[in-house]
Design a protein around this motif. Structure first.
Motif, PDB file in Angstrom:
ATOM      1  N   ALA A 221      -4.639   4.816  76.304  1.00 49.37           N
ATOM      2  CA  ALA A 221      -5.692   5.710  75.800  1.00 49.37           C
ATOM      3  C   ALA A 221      -6.907   4.895  75.368  1.00 49.37           C
ATOM      4  O   ALA A 221      -8.046   5.275  75.646  1.00 49.37           O
ATOM      5  CB  ALA A 221      -5.166   6.546  74.640  1.00 49.37           C
TER       6      ALA A 221
ATOM      7  N   PRO B  92      -7.255   8.784  81.387  1.00 47.66           N
ATOM      8  CA  PRO B  92      -7.253  10.224  81.101  1.00 47.66           C
ATOM      9  C   PRO B  92      -5.844  10.815  80.997  1.00 47.66           C
ATOM     10  O   PRO B  92      -5.633  11.762  80.238  1.00 47.66           O
ATOM     11  CB  PRO B  92      -8.027  10.838  82.270  1.00 47.66           C
ATOM     12  CG  PRO B  92      -8.140   9.796  83.304  1.00 47.66           C
ATOM     13  CD  PRO B  92      -7.901   8.472  82.649  1.00 47.66           C
ATOM     14  N   ASP B  93      -4.884  10.257  81.733  1.00 42.79           N
ATOM     15  CA  ASP B  93      -3.512  10.759  81.638  1.00 42.79           C
ATOM     16  C   ASP B  93      -2.917  10.472  80.254  1.00 42.79           C
ATOM     17  O   ASP B  93      -2.181  11.298  79.700  1.00 42.79           O
ATOM     18  CB  ASP B  93      -2.631  10.143  82.732  1.00 42.79           C
ATOM     19  CG  ASP B  93      -3.041  10.613  84.121  1.00 42.79           C
ATOM     20  OD1 ASP B  93      -3.542  11.754  84.229  1.00 42.79           O
ATOM     21  OD2 ASP B  93      -2.878   9.838  85.080  1.00 42.79           O
TER      22      ASP B  93
ATOM     23  N   TRP C   2      -4.664  10.186  77.439  1.00 39.86           N
ATOM     24  CA  TRP C   2      -5.324  11.119  76.521  1.00 39.86           C
ATOM     25  C   TRP C   2      -4.732  12.518  76.655  1.00 39.86           C
ATOM     26  O   TRP C   2      -4.518  13.201  75.650  1.00 39.86           O
ATOM     27  CB  TRP C   2      -6.834  11.157  76.767  1.00 39.86           C
ATOM     28  CG  TRP C   2      -7.534  10.035  76.076  1.00 39.86           C
ATOM     29  CD1 TRP C   2      -8.042   8.909  76.647  1.00 39.86           C
ATOM     30  CD2 TRP C   2      -7.770   9.908  74.675  1.00 39.86           C
ATOM     31  NE1 TRP C   2      -8.584   8.093  75.693  1.00 39.86           N
ATOM     32  CE2 TRP C   2      -8.438   8.693  74.461  1.00 39.86           C
ATOM     33  CE3 TRP C   2      -7.487  10.712  73.577  1.00 39.86           C
ATOM     34  CZ2 TRP C   2      -8.821   8.255  73.208  1.00 39.86           C
ATOM     35  CZ3 TRP C   2      -7.879  10.288  72.319  1.00 39.86           C
ATOM     36  CH2 TRP C   2      -8.525   9.068  72.146  1.00 39.86           C
ATOM     37  N   ARG C   3      -4.489  12.933  77.871  1.00 41.97           N
ATOM     38  CA  ARG C   3      -3.911  14.256  78.101  1.00 41.97           C
ATOM     39  C   ARG C   3      -2.537  14.367  77.442  1.00 41.97           C
ATOM     40  O   ARG C   3      -2.229  15.357  76.778  1.00 41.97           O
ATOM     41  CB  ARG C   3      -3.805  14.549  79.606  1.00 41.97           C
ATOM     42  CG  ARG C   3      -3.379  15.973  79.922  1.00 41.97           C
ATOM     43  CD  ARG C   3      -3.349  16.267  81.427  1.00 41.97           C
ATOM     44  NE  ARG C   3      -4.651  16.051  82.061  1.00 41.97           N
ATOM     45  CZ  ARG C   3      -4.998  15.004  82.828  1.00 41.97           C
ATOM     46  NH1 ARG C   3      -4.176  14.073  83.097  1.00 41.97           N
ATOM     47  NH2 ARG C   3      -6.181  14.889  83.341  1.00 41.97           N
ATOM     48  N   GLU C   4      -1.721  13.319  77.592  1.00 37.95           N
ATOM     49  CA  GLU C   4      -0.392  13.328  76.991  1.00 37.95           C
ATOM     50  C   GLU C   4      -0.474  13.374  75.462  1.00 37.95           C
ATOM     51  O   GLU C   4       0.251  14.131  74.812  1.00 37.95           O
ATOM     52  CB  GLU C   4       0.396  12.097  77.442  1.00 37.95           C
ATOM     53  CG  GLU C   4       1.844  12.118  77.009  1.00 37.95           C
ATOM     54  CD  GLU C   4       2.640  10.947  77.570  1.00 37.95           C
ATOM     55  OE1 GLU C   4       3.626  10.569  76.911  1.00 37.95           O
ATOM     56  OE2 GLU C   4       2.274  10.410  78.640  1.00 37.95           O
TER      57      GLU C   4
ATOM     58  N   TYR D 211      -3.015  14.497  73.696  1.00 37.84           N
ATOM     59  CA  TYR D 211      -3.598  15.797  73.349  1.00 37.84           C
ATOM     60  C   TYR D 211      -2.541  16.897  73.398  1.00 37.84           C
ATOM     61  O   TYR D 211      -2.415  17.697  72.460  1.00 37.84           O
ATOM     62  CB  TYR D 211      -4.761  16.108  74.302  1.00 37.84           C
ATOM     63  CG  TYR D 211      -5.497  17.372  73.953  1.00 37.84           C
ATOM     64  CD1 TYR D 211      -6.517  17.354  73.011  1.00 37.84           C
ATOM     65  CD2 TYR D 211      -5.180  18.577  74.563  1.00 37.84           C
ATOM     66  CE1 TYR D 211      -7.203  18.510  72.678  1.00 37.84           C
ATOM     67  CE2 TYR D 211      -5.858  19.740  74.228  1.00 37.84           C
ATOM     68  CZ  TYR D 211      -6.862  19.702  73.294  1.00 37.84           C
ATOM     69  OH  TYR D 211      -7.530  20.851  72.963  1.00 37.84           O
ATOM     70  N   GLU D 212      -1.790  16.930  74.474  1.00 37.49           N
ATOM     71  CA  GLU D 212      -0.772  17.974  74.629  1.00 37.49           C
ATOM     72  C   GLU D 212       0.345  17.847  73.603  1.00 37.49           C
ATOM     73  O   GLU D 212       0.900  18.854  73.155  1.00 37.49           O
ATOM     74  CB  GLU D 212      -0.214  17.961  76.051  1.00 37.49           C
ATOM     75  CG  GLU D 212      -1.210  18.450  77.084  1.00 37.49           C
ATOM     76  CD  GLU D 212      -0.741  18.267  78.523  1.00 37.49           C
ATOM     77  OE1 GLU D 212       0.325  17.659  78.747  1.00 37.49           O
ATOM     78  OE2 GLU D 212      -1.469  18.717  79.427  1.00 37.49           O
ATOM     79  N   SER D 213       0.677  16.635  73.203  1.00 33.18           N
ATOM     80  CA  SER D 213       1.774  16.462  72.252  1.00 33.18           C
ATOM     81  C   SER D 213       1.360  16.729  70.805  1.00 33.18           C
ATOM     82  O   SER D 213       2.210  17.041  69.975  1.00 33.18           O
ATOM     83  CB  SER D 213       2.372  15.056  72.372  1.00 33.18           C
ATOM     84  OG  SER D 213       1.452  14.087  71.918  1.00 33.18           O
TER      85      SER D 213
ATOM     86  N   THR E 228      -1.927  18.494  69.721  1.00 32.39           N
ATOM     87  CA  THR E 228      -2.893  19.544  69.409  1.00 32.39           C
ATOM     88  C   THR E 228      -2.244  20.803  68.846  1.00 32.39           C
ATOM     89  O   THR E 228      -2.736  21.371  67.870  1.00 32.39           O
ATOM     90  CB  THR E 228      -3.748  19.877  70.649  1.00 32.39           C
ATOM     91  OG1 THR E 228      -4.452  18.693  71.021  1.00 32.39           O
ATOM     92  CG2 THR E 228      -4.744  20.974  70.344  1.00 32.39           C
TER      93      THR E 228
ATOM     94  N   SER F 103     -11.068  20.246  67.384  1.00 38.05           N
ATOM     95  CA  SER F 103     -12.012  19.637  68.338  1.00 38.05           C
ATOM     96  C   SER F 103     -12.767  18.474  67.707  1.00 38.05           C
ATOM     97  O   SER F 103     -12.910  17.410  68.311  1.00 38.05           O
ATOM     98  CB  SER F 103     -13.007  20.689  68.837  1.00 38.05           C
ATOM     99  OG  SER F 103     -12.349  21.691  69.533  1.00 38.05           O
TER     100      SER F 103
ATOM    101  N   TRP G  52     -10.486  15.416  67.395  1.00 36.57           N
ATOM    102  CA  TRP G  52     -10.281  14.707  68.661  1.00 36.57           C
ATOM    103  C   TRP G  52     -11.532  13.919  69.058  1.00 36.57           C
ATOM    104  O   TRP G  52     -11.426  12.825  69.619  1.00 36.57           O
ATOM    105  CB  TRP G  52      -9.862  15.670  69.775  1.00 36.57           C
ATOM    106  CG  TRP G  52      -8.403  15.946  69.732  1.00 36.57           C
ATOM    107  CD1 TRP G  52      -7.784  17.088  69.333  1.00 36.57           C
ATOM    108  CD2 TRP G  52      -7.348  15.034  70.097  1.00 36.57           C
ATOM    109  NE1 TRP G  52      -6.425  16.943  69.416  1.00 36.57           N
ATOM    110  CE2 TRP G  52      -6.127  15.699  69.888  1.00 36.57           C
ATOM    111  CE3 TRP G  52      -7.325  13.731  70.567  1.00 36.57           C
ATOM    112  CZ2 TRP G  52      -4.891  15.098  70.137  1.00 36.57           C
ATOM    113  CZ3 TRP G  52      -6.101  13.132  70.810  1.00 36.57           C
ATOM    114  CH2 TRP G  52      -4.905  13.812  70.601  1.00 36.57           C
TER     115      TRP G  52
END
Length: 186
Positions: A10, A15-16, A18-20, A22-24, A26, A50, A53
């Motif tokens: 990150a 981006p993957d 960050w996505r992981e 974020y999803e875990s 948020t 928001s 983040w």
């Protein structure tokens, strides 16, 4: 504390990763913010998430730790945003009153005081307008808004020393020029 591979990715801008993250986090962060006593805060929990983040993305380079530490760090950021929003809401709180026209203000018992305040504000703006921009900004912060040198430095993106120098120069310049300007007409 061991560096987590996901956090390192990150930090590198993956981006993957960050996505992981974020999803875990948020969903839990949103639930946590909704469960906290808000006290009539104007900022919605979604907005606070928001903002949190955004700060995390901006400050990840300084973060060291694993996923658990990152979660605590992110929740701390959110807690700070929620507290700031609460303080902002309290500062902006107003008590509803009947609207008063300007003509009523000028004819009431406080008319001389109001006229003096308006003339004083116009005089202050006119005097500050004679200064170079940097000195004008510093004096507006320190003398008009009442900020400290350190607060002014942060607000204007300067060092505290530069603020003190600009303040000194501005006040010296005003001492030389103010006798030429009168706060009252005439």
């Amino acid at each position: 504390m061991a560096e987590d591979e996901l956090i390192a990715r990150a930090r590198d801008g993956d981006p993957d990763a960050w996505r992981e993250l974020y999803e875990s986090l948020t969903g839990r962060l949103l639930v946590w913010l909704k469960a906290r006593p808000s006290g009539d805060v104007a900022a919605a929990p979604e907005d606070l998430v928001s903002q949190s983040w955004l700060v995390a993305a901006h400050s990840i380079a300084d973060f060291r730790g694993d996923r658990d530490a990152f979660a605590g760090w992110l929740f701390g950021i959110a807690r700070n945003h929620a507290a700031s929003a609460r303080r902002r809401t309290l500062r902006r709180a107003t008590a509803p009153t009947e609207p008063i026209g300007i003509s009523e203000l000028l004819t009431g018992d406080g008319a001389p005081d109001l006229a003096d305040k308006v003339a004083g504000a116009e005089w202050t703006r006119a005097v500050l307008a004679t200064l170079p921009e940097r000195e004008r900004e510093v004096l507006s912060c320190t003398e008009v808004a009442g900020l400290s040198s350190q607060q002014t430095a942060v607000a204007l993106g300067m060092t505290a020393t530069a603020v003190r120098v600009a303040r000194h120069r501005g006040l010296s310049r005003l001492r030389r020029t103010v006798p030429e300007v009168s706060p009252t007409p005439g």
